[in-house]
Design a protein around this motif. Structure first.
Motif, mmCIF file in Angstrom:
data_model
loop_
_atom_site.group_PDB
_atom_site.id
_atom_site.type_symbol
_atom_site.label_atom_id
_atom_site.label_comp_id
_atom_site.label_asym_id
_atom_site.label_seq_id
_atom_site.Cartn_x
_atom_site.Cartn_y
_atom_site.Cartn_z
ATOM 1 N N ALA A 1 125.260 65.845 62.308
ATOM 2 C CA ALA A 1 124.527 64.576 62.177
ATOM 3 C C ALA A 1 123.529 64.414 63.322
ATOM 4 C CB ALA A 1 125.502 63.401 62.151
ATOM 5 N N LEU A 2 123.947 64.727 64.536
ATOM 6 C CA LEU A 2 123.053 64.600 65.692
ATOM 7 C C LEU A 2 121.895 65.600 65.630
ATOM 8 C CD1 LEU A 2 125.796 63.979 68.358
ATOM 9 C CD2 LEU A 2 123.958 62.375 67.719
ATOM 10 N N THR A 3 122.165 66.794 65.135
ATOM 11 C CA THR A 3 121.087 67.775 64.950
ATOM 12 C C THR A 3 120.086 67.255 63.925
ATOM 13 O OG1 THR A 3 122.551 69.600 65.519
ATOM 14 C CG2 THR A 3 120.561 70.154 64.275
ATOM 15 N N GLY A 4 120.589 66.656 62.861
ATOM 16 C CA GLY A 4 119.702 66.045 61.862
ATOM 17 C C GLY A 4 118.841 64.961 62.474
ATOM 18 N N PHE A 5 119.441 64.116 63.300
ATOM 19 C CA PHE A 5 118.676 63.081 64.003
ATOM 20 C C PHE A 5 117.586 63.706 64.855
ATOM 21 C CE2 PHE A 5 121.873 59.893 63.047
ATOM 22 C CZ PHE A 5 121.173 58.709 63.122
ATOM 23 N N ALA A 6 117.941 64.758 65.579
ATOM 24 C CA ALA A 6 116.966 65.411 66.464
ATOM 25 C C ALA A 6 115.799 65.994 65.672
ATOM 26 C CB ALA A 6 117.651 66.500 67.291
ATOM 27 N N VAL A 7 116.089 66.661 64.574
ATOM 28 C CA VAL A 7 115.031 67.271 63.753
ATOM 29 C C VAL A 7 114.141 66.188 63.146
ATOM 30 C CG1 VAL A 7 114.591 68.596 61.641
ATOM 31 C CG2 VAL A 7 116.323 69.379 63.280
ATOM 32 N N ILE A 8 114.732 65.172 62.567
ATOM 33 C CA ILE A 8 113.949 64.082 61.973
ATOM 34 C C ILE A 8 113.125 63.375 63.044
ATOM 35 C CG2 ILE A 8 114.124 61.819 60.845
ATOM 36 C CD1 ILE A 8 116.570 63.058 59.297
ATOM 37 N N SER A 9 113.717 63.166 64.219
ATOM 38 C CA SER A 9 112.979 62.529 65.314
ATOM 39 C C SER A 9 111.803 63.390 65.756
ATOM 40 C CB SER A 9 113.910 62.270 66.505
ATOM 41 O OG SER A 9 114.890 61.321 66.165
ATOM 42 N N ALA A 10 111.981 64.705 65.780
ATOM 43 C CA ALA A 10 110.894 65.609 66.168
ATOM 44 C C ALA A 10 109.742 65.544 65.170
ATOM 45 C CB ALA A 10 111.414 67.041 66.284
ATOM 46 N N ILE A 11 110.079 65.393 63.903
ATOM 47 C CA ILE A 11 109.040 65.356 62.862
ATOM 48 C C ILE A 11 108.339 64.004 62.830
ATOM 49 C CG2 ILE A 11 108.648 65.431 60.354
ATOM 50 C CD1 ILE A 11 111.049 67.446 60.258
ATOM 51 N N TYR A 12 109.082 62.919 62.933
ATOM 52 C CA TYR A 12 108.521 61.595 62.673
ATOM 53 C C TYR A 12 108.359 60.682 63.888
ATOM 54 C CZ TYR A 12 109.257 62.698 57.780
ATOM 55 O OH TYR A 12 109.213 63.290 56.555
ATOM 56 N N PHE A 13 109.021 60.970 64.998
ATOM 57 C CA PHE A 13 109.025 60.006 66.092
ATOM 58 C C PHE A 13 108.474 60.598 67.381
ATOM 59 C CE2 PHE A 13 112.565 58.675 63.211
ATOM 60 C CZ PHE A 13 111.865 57.663 62.598
ATOM 61 N N PHE A 14 109.223 60.527 68.456
ATOM 62 C CA PHE A 14 108.715 60.950 69.756
ATOM 63 C C PHE A 14 109.830 61.661 70.532
ATOM 64 C CE2 PHE A 14 110.203 56.650 69.821
ATOM 65 C CZ PHE A 14 110.887 56.498 71.001
ATOM 66 N N PRO A 15 109.508 62.257 71.675
ATOM 67 C CA PRO A 15 110.447 63.173 72.338
ATOM 68 C C PRO A 15 111.776 62.590 72.830
ATOM 69 C CG PRO A 15 108.221 63.528 73.153
ATOM 70 C CD PRO A 15 108.173 62.307 72.293
ATOM 71 N N VAL A 16 111.832 61.340 73.229
ATOM 72 C CA VAL A 16 113.073 60.824 73.832
ATOM 73 C C VAL A 16 114.281 60.953 72.882
ATOM 74 C CG1 VAL A 16 114.223 58.817 74.845
ATOM 75 C CG2 VAL A 16 111.853 59.345 75.460
ATOM 76 N N PRO A 17 114.219 60.445 71.640
ATOM 77 C CA PRO A 17 115.393 60.615 70.774
ATOM 78 C C PRO A 17 115.638 62.077 70.390
ATOM 79 C CG PRO A 17 113.607 59.580 69.551
ATOM 80 C CD PRO A 17 113.181 59.643 70.987
ATOM 81 N N VAL A 18 114.588 62.883 70.400
ATOM 82 C CA VAL A 18 114.770 64.318 70.122
ATOM 83 C C VAL A 18 115.663 64.919 71.207
ATOM 84 C CG1 VAL A 18 113.631 66.557 69.898
ATOM 85 C CG2 VAL A 18 112.521 64.518 68.981
#
Length: 136
Positions: free
Chosen positions: A102-119
């Protein structure tokens, strides 16, 4: 570093990400960000028909999704904290593995759509969880 400590650090990273996400979601928009204010205004007025039930605005849908994200991050943190003291068993390792996915999914989605901190925070929490899984 012990398995329990690795899991607690991963849990803290989840909770920090949750807090940042929640605060960021509901922060006031500065007056100088005129385009952003206009966009939010449009989202607050634009209704979306739901397949079942009443229509919602785009802003209500976005807020609901953001609250779901915050809740899931909080629960992942609580789960990792909760299982940290338990001895290594296949069931505990399975829970850690599911949380890491789940956390890896969050990181990948954050990398695609958001910004570096949550990644960084979610990827690090995932890596720490997976590393903890290898320790006895």
């Amino acid at each position: 570093m012990s398995r329990a400590l690795l899991l607690r650090i991963a849990a803290i990273l989840c909770i920090i990400t949750c807090l940042g996400h929640t605060v960021g979601t509901f922060m006031a928009i500065p007056d100088e960000q005129v385009a952003m204010k206009e966009t939010v205004s449009i989202m607050q007025r634009t209704m979306v028909p739901m397949p079942v039930g009443t229509s919602r605005t785009y802003m209500q849908i976005l807020d609901g999704n953001n609250l779901c994200t915050s809740l899931l991050l909080l629960l992942l943190g609580v789960i990792l904290f909760s299982i940290a003291p338990f001895p290594k068993t296949s069931m505990v390792d399975r829970v850690i593995g599911i949380a890491a996915v789940a956390l890896t999914g969050f990181a990948v989605i954050s990398a695609i759509y958001f910004f570096p901190v949550p990644v960084v925070t979610t990827a690090l929490a995932s890596a720490l969880s997976l590393f903890a899984r290898t320790k006895s």
